[in-house]
Design a protein around this motif. Structure first.
Motif, PDB file in Angstrom:
ATOM      1  N   PHE A 148       0.832  -1.211   0.000  1.00 56.83           N
ATOM      2  CA  PHE A 148       0.000   0.000   0.000  1.00 56.83           C
ATOM      3  C   PHE A 148       0.859   1.251   0.000  1.00 56.83           C
ATOM      4  O   PHE A 148       0.585   2.204  -0.744  1.00 56.83           O
ATOM      5  N   ASP A 149       1.901   1.262   0.811  1.00 57.20           N
ATOM      6  CA  ASP A 149       2.779   2.431   0.896  1.00 57.20           C
ATOM      7  C   ASP A 149       3.422   2.723  -0.457  1.00 57.20           C
ATOM      8  O   ASP A 149       3.517   3.881  -0.877  1.00 57.20           O
ATOM      9  N   ARG A 150       3.835   1.677  -1.151  1.00 55.61           N
ATOM     10  CA  ARG A 150       4.463   1.856  -2.464  1.00 55.61           C
ATOM     11  C   ARG A 150       3.454   2.372  -3.483  1.00 55.61           C
ATOM     12  O   ARG A 150       3.739   3.321  -4.231  1.00 55.61           O
ATOM     13  N   LEU A 151       2.264   1.786  -3.528  1.00 52.11           N
ATOM     14  CA  LEU A 151       1.244   2.203  -4.486  1.00 52.11           C
ATOM     15  C   LEU A 151       0.782   3.637  -4.225  1.00 52.11           C
ATOM     16  O   LEU A 151       0.528   4.392  -5.160  1.00 52.11           O
ATOM     17  N   PHE A 152       0.711   3.999  -2.938  1.00 46.11           N
ATOM     18  CA  PHE A 152       0.294   5.361  -2.605  1.00 46.11           C
ATOM     19  C   PHE A 152       1.323   6.366  -3.102  1.00 46.11           C
ATOM     20  O   PHE A 152       0.974   7.393  -3.700  1.00 46.11           O
ATOM     21  N   ALA A 153       2.598   6.082  -2.878  1.00 45.37           N
ATOM     22  CA  ALA A 153       3.664   6.986  -3.311  1.00 45.37           C
ATOM     23  C   ALA A 153       3.691   7.103  -4.835  1.00 45.37           C
ATOM     24  O   ALA A 153       3.855   8.198  -5.378  1.00 45.37           O
ATOM     25  N   GLU A 154       3.528   5.983  -5.522  1.00 50.98           N
ATOM     26  CA  GLU A 154       3.557   6.007  -6.983  1.00 50.98           C
ATOM     27  C   GLU A 154       2.391   6.817  -7.538  1.00 50.98           C
ATOM     28  O   GLU A 154       2.551   7.587  -8.496  1.00 50.98           O
ATOM     29  N   PHE A 155       1.208   6.661  -6.944  1.00 56.90           N
ATOM     30  CA  PHE A 155       0.053   7.433  -7.420  1.00 56.90           C
ATOM     31  C   PHE A 155       0.231   8.912  -7.113  1.00 56.90           C
ATOM     32  O   PHE A 155      -0.070   9.771  -7.956  1.00 56.90           O
ATOM     33  N   GLU A 156       0.718   9.213  -5.920  1.00 57.55           N
ATOM     34  CA  GLU A 156       0.906  10.609  -5.527  1.00 57.55           C
ATOM     35  C   GLU A 156       1.842  11.335  -6.484  1.00 57.55           C
ATOM     36  O   GLU A 156       1.547  12.445  -6.945  1.00 57.55           O
ATOM     37  N   LEU A 157       2.970  10.716  -6.802  1.00 56.71           N
ATOM     38  CA  LEU A 157       3.930  11.333  -7.708  1.00 56.71           C
ATOM     39  C   LEU A 157       3.337  11.492  -9.105  1.00 56.71           C
ATOM     40  O   LEU A 157       3.462  12.557  -9.727  1.00 56.71           O
ATOM     41  N   SER A 158       2.670  10.461  -9.606  1.00 57.67           N
ATOM     42  CA  SER A 158       2.098  10.518 -10.953  1.00 57.67           C
ATOM     43  C   SER A 158       0.984  11.555 -11.042  1.00 57.67           C
ATOM     44  O   SER A 158       0.893  12.308 -12.019  1.00 57.67           O
ATOM     45  N   TYR A 159       0.136  11.597 -10.025  1.00 59.53           N
ATOM     46  CA  TYR A 159      -1.006  12.514 -10.055  1.00 59.53           C
ATOM     47  C   TYR A 159      -0.545  13.965  -9.996  1.00 59.53           C
ATOM     48  O   TYR A 159      -0.982  14.804 -10.800  1.00 59.53           O
ATOM     49  N   VAL A 160       0.333  14.275  -9.047  1.00 65.91           N
ATOM     50  CA  VAL A 160       0.810  15.653  -8.912  1.00 65.91           C
ATOM     51  C   VAL A 160       1.594  16.068 -10.152  1.00 65.91           C
ATOM     52  O   VAL A 160       1.489  17.212 -10.615  1.00 65.91           O
ATOM     53  N   SER A 161       2.351  15.145 -10.732  1.00 65.15           N
ATOM     54  CA  SER A 161       3.119  15.469 -11.938  1.00 65.15           C
ATOM     55  C   SER A 161       2.209  15.807 -13.108  1.00 65.15           C
ATOM     56  O   SER A 161       2.599  16.556 -14.009  1.00 65.15           O
ATOM     57  N   SER A 162       0.992  15.261 -13.096  1.00 67.17           N
ATOM     58  CA  SER A 162       0.038  15.581 -14.164  1.00 67.17           C
ATOM     59  C   SER A 162      -0.637  16.927 -13.939  1.00 67.17           C
ATOM     60  O   SER A 162      -1.207  17.499 -14.866  1.00 67.17           O
ATOM     61  N   LEU A 163      -0.576  17.432 -12.702  1.00 66.34           N
ATOM     62  CA  LEU A 163      -1.223  18.705 -12.380  1.00 66.34           C
ATOM     63  C   LEU A 163      -0.307  19.897 -12.596  1.00 66.34           C
ATOM     64  O   LEU A 163      -0.710  20.917 -13.149  1.00 66.34           O
ATOM     65  N   VAL A 164       0.920  19.769 -12.110  1.00 72.90           N
ATOM     66  CA  VAL A 164       1.853  20.899 -12.125  1.00 72.90           C
ATOM     67  C   VAL A 164       3.204  20.426 -12.636  1.00 72.90           C
ATOM     68  O   VAL A 164       3.493  19.226 -12.687  1.00 72.90           O
ATOM     69  N   ALA A 165       4.021  21.388 -12.993  1.00 75.03           N
ATOM     70  CA  ALA A 165       5.390  21.078 -13.391  1.00 75.03           C
ATOM     71  C   ALA A 165       6.227  20.902 -12.131  1.00 75.03           C
ATOM     72  O   ALA A 165       6.474  21.866 -11.404  1.00 75.03           O
TER      73      ALA A 165
END
Length: 274
Positions: A148-165
């Motif tokens: 869960f910790d790994r999947l959460f981190a991967e989603f967080e990075l991918s999602y924020v990267s799609s929002l802002v530079a």
């Protein structure tokens, strides 16, 4: 006081609110729906906070690296970032793209699905563990938490990267250079008697103006090869200073004609003027 017991009751609260939302006709009672939605966000935030404590207690050396957070804009680094990520994942899975482009959202859906499925598994496993042995974390529980910790981190990075530079390594390095410049400026100001240690220890409000002013002079004259170097192009400077490239050149030219005594007088005046 046991974390697993706290998790059990927090999980119960989330389940209860979800059941109330599912049993409500939002069109007939939109105000109550908004109240319950707010309660859901609050209860999920509490659940995630307890889960974070459990992971720190259970898998402290197996946590996924969060070094990528330094790339995020400061305004995103808020206490409820994790809860916002969870809400974003739920929206993506439901086909709602609140903040991202539809193409990006489609790519993020699989990560959102994996994250939410992993969270459901964590909730199930921890509930069972809280009812059987609330003081221990067997390897099977640890494995679920690590995933869960790994999947959460991967989603967080991918999602924020799609929002802002997100910040590049170069920009992060430039910011670190600015931090060093400010530290050296404070050290020099203490040595020359512009500031006192008591002012720093007492968080003197005037320092919010004084230190940046002194840092500009230090960056232009004392440490000319640092982050304020005007030998580089504006694009190579930190975004903190690049918009003021022309102004900094004018300031540097004016400073260069000052004598040592005049420079000292200027710096002392900057420590008192508001």
């Amino acid at each position: 006081p046991r974390l697993l017991s706290q998790f059990f009751f927090a999980d119960e609260r989330v389940t209860q609110v979800v059941a109330e939302i599912n049993g409500l006709d939002a069109e007939l009672d939109p105000q109550q729906y908004l109240v319950l939605l707010n309660q859901l966000h609050l209860s999920q935030a509490q659940l995630l906070a307890i889960l974070e404590q459990i992971m720190e207690e259970c898998i402290p050396t197996q946590r996924h690296s969060r070094d990528y957070l330094v790339k995020f804009p400061e305004e995103l680094l808020v206490d409820n970032l994790g809860n916002h990520m969870l809400f974003a994942a739920e929206c993506l899975l439901a086909g709602t793209f609140l903040e991202v482009e539809e193409a990006d959202g489609a790519q993020l859906r699989s990560k959102a699905r994996n994250l939410l499925c992993s969270l459901e598994l964590v909730r199930t496993v921890l509930r069972e563990q809280s009812l059987s042995q609330p003081s221990s974390y067997p390897e099977s529980v640890q494995a679920v938490l690590v995933q869960f910790d790994r999947l959460f981190a991967e989603f967080e990075l991918s999602y924020v990267s799609s929002l802002v530079a997100v910040k590049s390594p170069e920009e992060i390095y430039r910011q670190q250079e600015i931090i060093v410049l400010f530290c050296e400026t404070v050290e020099r100001a203490l040595r020359l008697g512009y500031l006192t240690q008591e002012m720093i220890d007492g968080y003197e409000p005037l320092l919010m103006f004084t230190i940046p002013r002194l840092a500009i002079i230090s960056g232009l004259l004392i440490y000319p090869e640092g982050p304020l170097s005007l030998e580089q192009s504006p694009e190579q400077m930190s975004r903190v200073f690049s918009p003021f490239y022309s102004l900094l050149k004018k300031i540097r030219d004016l400073l260069r004609v000052l004598s040592a005594e005049e420079l000292c007088l200027l710096e002392r005046s900057l420590c008192t003027a508001e």
